[in-house]
Design a protein around this motif. Structure first.
Motif, PDB file in Angstrom:
ATOM      1  N   ARG A  20      47.778  47.879  27.477  1.00  0.00           N
ATOM      2  CA  ARG A  20      46.670  48.688  27.991  1.00  0.00           C
ATOM      3  C   ARG A  20      45.312  47.998  27.941  1.00  0.00           C
ATOM      4  O   ARG A  20      44.275  48.643  27.892  1.00  0.00           O
ATOM      5  N   LEU A  21      45.311  46.690  27.949  1.00  0.00           N
ATOM      6  CA  LEU A  21      44.063  45.938  27.992  1.00  0.00           C
ATOM      7  C   LEU A  21      43.476  46.029  29.390  1.00  0.00           C
ATOM      8  O   LEU A  21      44.182  45.857  30.379  1.00  0.00           O
ATOM      9  N   LYS A  22      42.184  46.302  29.482  1.00  0.00           N
ATOM     10  CA  LYS A  22      41.481  46.299  30.763  1.00  0.00           C
ATOM     11  C   LYS A  22      40.563  45.090  30.760  1.00  0.00           C
ATOM     12  O   LYS A  22      39.790  44.889  29.817  1.00  0.00           O
ATOM     13  N   CYS A  23      40.648  44.278  31.805  1.00  0.00           N
ATOM     14  CA  CYS A  23      39.823  43.082  31.862  1.00  0.00           C
ATOM     15  C   CYS A  23      39.469  42.745  33.300  1.00  0.00           C
ATOM     16  O   CYS A  23      40.066  43.261  34.239  1.00  0.00           O
ATOM     17  N   ARG A  24      38.521  41.877  33.468  1.00  0.00           N
ATOM     18  CA  ARG A  24      38.107  41.402  34.773  1.00  0.00           C
ATOM     19  C   ARG A  24      39.057  40.297  35.216  1.00  0.00           C
ATOM     20  O   ARG A  24      39.692  39.629  34.388  1.00  0.00           O
ATOM     21  N   PRO A  25      39.179  40.056  36.514  1.00  0.00           N
ATOM     22  CA  PRO A  25      40.062  38.991  36.994  1.00  0.00           C
ATOM     23  C   PRO A  25      39.690  37.604  36.468  1.00  0.00           C
ATOM     24  O   PRO A  25      40.544  36.734  36.338  1.00  0.00           O
TER      25      PRO A  25
END
Length: 65
Positions: A20-25
Motif C-alpha cells: 500500500r505504498l503510494k509514490c510518484r513515478p
C-alpha cells in the motif's frame, strides 16, 4: 529545478497493492518494482480530472429516438 504539483489534473501517483505504498513515478526505478517491497505490479492512481458523463447517443438509447 521544476516544481511538480501534488494534486489536481495530470498528477500521477502509483500504489503498490501488496504494501500500500503510494509514490510518484520518479520514485520507481526503470524496472517498475515497488521501492519498499519489490513487487512488480504498481497501480496508477488518478486524483481529480474526472470526465463529465456524456448523454447516451442514439445508438445507445433504449427507445431508439
Amino acid at each position: 529545478m521544476r516544481i511538480t504539483p501534488l494534486r489536481g489534473q495530470g498528477v500521477a501517483w502509483l500504489k503498490c497493492p501488496a504494501c500500500r505504498l503510494k509514490c510518484r513515478p520518479t520514485a520507481v526505478g526503470a524496472d517498475g518494482l515497488c521501492p519498499r517491497c519489490g513487487k512488480a505490479r504498481m497501480l496508477k492512481l488518478a486524483f481529480g480530472g474526472r470526465l463529465k458523463p456524456q448523454p447516451p447517443t442514439t445508438e445507445e438509447r433504449e427507445d431508439g429516438r
